[in-house]
Write a protein that holds these residues in place. Sequence first.
Motif, mmCIF file in Angstrom:
data_model
loop_
_atom_site.group_PDB
_atom_site.id
_atom_site.type_symbol
_atom_site.label_atom_id
_atom_site.label_comp_id
_atom_site.label_asym_id
_atom_site.label_seq_id
_atom_site.Cartn_x
_atom_site.Cartn_y
_atom_site.Cartn_z
ATOM 1 N N SER A 26 17.862 -24.530 -1.354
ATOM 2 C CA SER A 26 17.146 -23.667 -0.417
ATOM 3 C C SER A 26 17.876 -23.638 0.924
ATOM 4 N N LEU A 27 18.097 -22.430 1.435
ATOM 5 C CA LEU A 27 18.822 -22.233 2.689
ATOM 6 C C LEU A 27 17.892 -21.686 3.762
ATOM 7 N N ALA A 28 18.038 -22.192 4.985
ATOM 8 C CA ALA A 28 17.250 -21.714 6.122
ATOM 9 C C ALA A 28 17.964 -20.522 6.751
ATOM 10 N N VAL A 29 17.294 -19.369 6.760
ATOM 11 C CA VAL A 29 17.891 -18.119 7.243
ATOM 12 C C VAL A 29 17.081 -17.595 8.422
ATOM 13 N N ARG A 30 17.774 -17.035 9.401
ATOM 14 C CA ARG A 30 17.115 -16.439 10.566
ATOM 15 C C ARG A 30 17.686 -15.049 10.802
ATOM 16 N N GLU A 31 16.803 -14.122 11.144
ATOM 17 C CA GLU A 31 17.237 -12.748 11.397
ATOM 18 C C GLU A 31 16.782 -12.298 12.778
ATOM 19 N N TYR A 32 17.605 -11.452 13.384
ATOM 20 C CA TYR A 32 17.323 -10.921 14.719
ATOM 21 C C TYR A 32 17.629 -9.428 14.724
ATOM 22 N N GLY A 33 16.915 -8.696 15.561
ATOM 23 C CA GLY A 33 17.217 -7.286 15.745
ATOM 24 C C GLY A 33 16.645 -6.399 14.657
ATOM 25 N N ASP A 34 17.039 -5.138 14.717
ATOM 26 C CA ASP A 34 16.503 -4.093 13.851
ATOM 27 C C ASP A 34 17.372 -3.951 12.604
ATOM 28 N N ARG A 35 16.758 -4.020 11.423
ATOM 29 C CA ARG A 35 17.518 -3.882 10.176
ATOM 30 C C ARG A 35 18.131 -2.500 10.012
ATOM 31 N N ALA A 36 17.682 -1.549 10.790
ATOM 32 C CA ALA A 36 18.268 -0.210 10.712
ATOM 33 C C ALA A 36 19.677 -0.183 11.302
ATOM 34 N N HIS A 37 19.998 -1.177 12.119
ATOM 35 C CA HIS A 37 21.331 -1.256 12.711
ATOM 36 C C HIS A 37 22.313 -1.902 11.737
ATOM 37 N N GLN A 38 23.599 -1.802 12.060
ATOM 38 C CA GLN A 38 24.603 -2.489 11.259
ATOM 39 C C GLN A 38 24.353 -3.998 11.307
#
Length: 594
Positions: A26-38
């Motif tokens: 299991s990997l800890a993942v973090r996301e930022y910003g709008d997925r519509a962007h690159q």
Amino acid sequence: MSHVTSNGRKFAQAQARRVVSTDGVSLAVREYGDRAHQTIVLVHGWPDNSKVWNGIVDQLRDRYHLITYDVRGFGDSEKPTDIAAYELDQLAEDFGAVIDSSVPDRKVHVLAHDWGSIQMWHVVTLPRFSDRIASYSSISGPNLDYAGANMRKYLRNPRKWGAVLSQGLSSWYIYLMHVGKAAELLLGSKAGQKLFSTLVKHYEGPAAKHLEPFDLVNDGIPGIALYRANIFQHLGRPEPRMTSVPVQVLPPTNDLAVKYEGQTDIAEYVRSLYIRPIGGGHWAPATRPQVVARLVDEFIRALDGEKKPRNLARALASGPKRGKHDGKLVVITGAGSGIGRATALAFAKEGADVIAADINKQTAEETAELCGLHKVTAAAFSLDVTDETAMAEFAAQIKADYGVPDIVVNNAGVAVAGGILELEIKDWQRQLDINLWGVIHGSRLFGKQMAEQGEGGTIVNLSSMAAYTYTKAMPAYHTSKAAVFSLSQCIRGELATEGVNVIAICPGVVNTNITKTAQHIGRSAEEQARIQDETAKFYAKRNFSPERTAQDILKAVEKNTAVAPVTVEAKASYLLSRISPALNRFAGTIDPTR
């Protein structure tokens, strides 16, 4: 929402989730910003975790969709105990699982550092990822297979043995990680942790204050498996593969762990390779987030079709080159004649664009016109280097119209002769204003631009063998050149952490028109004319040309030579000044003008 780190920085909070890789880790993942962007995926190294990207995330999250994750064994990700679980093939599976879970239907850009770079080099050379990665920016991490292949090539070339030895010595910690449990014992002890912190502070310099504290127990010790699972396996049996992914290598100029050549001598394997050195040490993502973020953004924008900035365009490692300094911007003061003009032409011949500045606008224009014959951009400026305001306006205009220079040659100078009892204050002021203050202005203004841009640079200051020899006939001139010499050594140490090189050039007897324009205070017009004529004849008979001096300047720039005496007498005098100061002082009692 934001959170504050231990060093006081504020960063935006992430959307956290878990992703399970192909082997169940299991990997800890973090996301930022709008997925519509690159999308940019950021992969950290050892002994960091994904927090090392906080500063860059803060810079890019408004324009891009960003994904960070803790590599297995680090941070909040699971820590398998089997060494085989850390092999590069499995790390590639982890990367695939992360991007497939978030953006399964499009390409992503990648930015990686240290061991993150090593694993991503493996990924970008795997055929299965060729249609999933739009670009790759690598910091301080080589492709192990390229490195292994190059090592074999270097060992067959005695000229490369120094590079092999240098990297081998810098990799001492890797050997330690393969000696039983020595690395675990060291990193787990308070003494070992203090030693690691001390070494990082020493290597990174003042920028180390921006680093988050390392968790050597939670991240460092489990991460040792990366070294044991991959280093000697790939270096010992390299299988280098080509990649068609556009690659931007960002080698820090003061990286003592991973040498420049190990990261950049890869053009034969990468179809589209850009090499952009950045100032600073190994942990550039944390210590220089604004610089790294800007370079990645420029790279992606260029791939999207926007005009390439000058520094990116000249960073292309493949394709034809006009010379060793192709596309670089060189600013030279006192460029209207003599060493200044010869240096301008030498750089132009090697493909550099040239800004020729001189108090005499006409001669500067003549130099620029001659440079233009080499099919480079050249411009002329009228400039009084003693005028602080004019110098500031000149530096600002160059930056606005052409960009930050790669090389600045502070060459403008004059000679004033006469003893301490003959020279008036105005004579001293003229000598020091041009020879010293002109260099101070140029070094300060352009040095600041180079440091702020973060991509290194070179400042060349014209001193003289007069800096370390003495004559009673020219105390003002010798003082000015000695000051330039000392200034250059001081700021070389200061700017080294910014990746900016500072070089002192010390010409000896060079046949230029300075002999005809030198002022001899306290002499009649007839005496002054006689001395100028005799000196000019002597220099002409010596016949060491400005062109030969210019070639030595280019060599010093290419080798980053701290002190470069030019001519035999300059080299001999430099040696004499170090081994026999008394004899050097005796020479100062001789008046060559009488």
